[in-house]
Structure formats: C-alpha cells, structure tokens
Design a protein around this motif. Structure first.
Motif, PDB file in Angstrom:
ATOM      1  N   ILE A  84      44.156  39.903  38.515  1.00 44.33           N
ATOM      2  CA  ILE A  84      43.821  40.342  37.156  1.00 44.33           C
ATOM      3  C   ILE A  84      42.417  39.883  36.770  1.00 44.33           C
ATOM      4  N   LEU A  85      42.006  38.694  37.202  1.00 40.82           N
ATOM      5  CA  LEU A  85      40.661  38.220  36.862  1.00 40.82           C
ATOM      6  C   LEU A  85      39.591  39.055  37.554  1.00 40.82           C
ATOM      7  N   LEU A  86      39.829  39.430  38.786  1.00 42.99           N
ATOM      8  CA  LEU A  86      38.867  40.280  39.484  1.00 42.99           C
ATOM      9  C   LEU A  86      38.734  41.626  38.770  1.00 42.99           C
ATOM     10  N   VAL A  87      39.841  42.152  38.293  1.00 44.89           N
ATOM     11  CA  VAL A  87      39.826  43.410  37.535  1.00 44.89           C
ATOM     12  C   VAL A  87      39.058  43.226  36.230  1.00 44.89           C
ATOM     13  N   LEU A  88      39.395  42.162  35.479  1.00 44.66           N
ATOM     14  CA  LEU A  88      38.765  41.970  34.167  1.00 44.66           C
ATOM     15  C   LEU A  88      37.277  41.637  34.261  1.00 44.66           C
ATOM     16  N   LEU A  89      36.852  41.071  35.373  1.00 41.61           N
ATOM     17  CA  LEU A  89      35.427  40.770  35.550  1.00 41.61           C
ATOM     18  C   LEU A  89      34.625  41.981  36.013  1.00 41.61           C
ATOM     19  N   HIS A  90      35.306  43.090  36.307  1.00 44.36           N
ATOM     20  CA  HIS A  90      34.629  44.322  36.703  1.00 44.36           C
ATOM     21  C   HIS A  90      33.821  44.854  35.518  1.00 44.36           C
ATOM     22  N   PRO A  91      32.657  45.449  35.774  1.00 48.26           N
ATOM     23  CA  PRO A  91      31.802  45.941  34.682  1.00 48.26           C
ATOM     24  C   PRO A  91      32.458  46.938  33.733  1.00 48.26           C
ATOM     25  N   GLN A  92      33.519  47.644  34.164  1.00 49.75           N
ATOM     26  CA  GLN A  92      34.157  48.607  33.250  1.00 49.75           C
ATOM     27  C   GLN A  92      34.854  47.908  32.082  1.00 49.75           C
ATOM     28  N   PHE A  93      35.128  46.605  32.237  1.00 51.72           N
ATOM     29  CA  PHE A  93      35.684  45.822  31.126  1.00 51.72           C
ATOM     30  C   PHE A  93      34.508  45.147  30.427  1.00 51.72           C
ATOM     31  N   THR A  94      33.908  45.863  29.514  1.00 53.55           N
ATOM     32  CA  THR A  94      32.649  45.428  28.914  1.00 53.55           C
ATOM     33  C   THR A  94      32.788  44.248  27.962  1.00 53.55           C
ATOM     34  N   GLN A  95      33.992  43.964  27.470  1.00 55.57           N
ATOM     35  CA  GLN A  95      34.167  42.895  26.492  1.00 55.57           C
ATOM     36  C   GLN A  95      34.681  41.588  27.082  1.00 55.57           C
TER      37      GLN A  95
END
Length: 188
Positions: A84-95
């Motif tokens: 989940i952290l790798l996903v959330l650190l992806h640029p598409q999660f801008t916030q």
C-alpha cells in the motif's frame, strides 16, 4: 486497493470495482465514504496515522518526556505494509506525499520545542525539518522501489549514521529505538 492499482490506473478504478474487490456492497461503501475521493483521502490519512502510531516512542531531551519517532518499528511498519505504501507514494496519488511530509515536519517542530534554544550556528528549524522529512521519506521510497533489499533494522541504523545531531539537533527526533541488529547484518 493495492491489488486494483497493480492492474489499473487510479482513474480507471470505480466505486464498483472497489466494492467488488473489498467484497462489500455499495451501500456499505457510501455509509463510510462520500465518494471515491473521500475513500482515498481517508485511506491515505489512515496509513499515515498507523505509521506514526507504530513509531511512537517517548524521548527525554533535557529530561522532559516528549514524543519521538522510533525508527525500528517505523521501518518494520513500512516493510509489513510495503504494497500500500508503494502505491500511495506513486505520483498519481498527488496528496499523500505532501500530507506525509507535513506530518513529519509538524511532529519534528513540536519536538524542537523541547530542545535547548538554538545557538545561531544551526540551520533554521524549517530547513532542518524539511531536510529530515524529505530525506527519510526519500530513503523509504528508494527502499521500497529497490524491493526492500536491506533489512529494516539495517536501514534504520544507516539513517541514524547519516544524521548529525550536532548540526541538525532536530535529527534526534528519529530515535534509534527498536533496532536490535548487529552492524553488518544488512541483507533482508
């Protein structure tokens, strides 16, 4: 969510796909969230809150108990929740990353209030907190992208070695707590 994002972009994921993957009804989803954006914001905040709760420790600068950030448990949390952290650190999660950095900076600023007054030789507090927050989150992001090549304890020790509290006093907020690994045992 991390499963869906491995196959789809954030824009391609609908509430229907979320509810099917989570095996809940749309009604249950809307009972807890206004919409997909609200779900994502709450998920991001929950991950940040859980990460900080896992890392919570008490330090005693100047003999006064104050909250700190235990590196060992913090990096074990990252290791356990790497998908989940790798996903959330992806640029598409801008916030996510700005919220995470703000939390680090806010916590370190609060910690700094318990330190002796600066002597004028140190960088300004905002420079120290921005440097430490981006250094730590950048190191975590690198570690995740590198498939967690090193053990979390080794990474924590390495981060501590890079910090110089005499130059950046707020760096002591990152407490070497929960690191029980002999030097040299770096591979996962």
């Amino acid at each position: 969510m991390s499963t869906l994002l491995q196959q789809n972009s954030l824009k391609q994921i609908s509430v229907q796909k979320l509810t099917q993957t989570a095996q809940i009804t749309r009604g249950t989803f809307y009972l807890h969230y206004k919409d997909k954006v609200d779900f994502l914001e709450q998920t991001e905040q929950q991950v940040i809150d859980e990460w900080f709760a896992a890392a919570k420790t008490t330090l005693t600068p100047e003999g006064e108990p104050t909250p700190g950030f235990a590196l060992g448990p913090a990096l074990r949390y990252v290791d356990q929740h790497h998908q989940i952290l790798l996903v959330l650190l992806h640029p598409q999660f801008t916030q996510f990353q700005p919220r995470l950095l703000q939390r680090f900076e806010r916590e370190m600023t609060a910690y700094a209030q318990h330190l002796p007054a600066p002597d004028g030789e140190q960088p300004p507090l905002d420079v120290q907190t921005a440097f430490l927050a981006t250094a730590f989150t950048g190191l975590v992001h690198h570690w995740l992208n590198d498939n967690r090549r090193y053990r979390s304890e080794f990474l924590a020790q390495s981060f501590c070695q890079l910090l110089k509290p005499e130059v950046t006093p707020v760096a002591a907020w990152f407490a070497p707590v929960g690191i029980d690994l002999p030097i040299g045992a770096e591979k996962a």
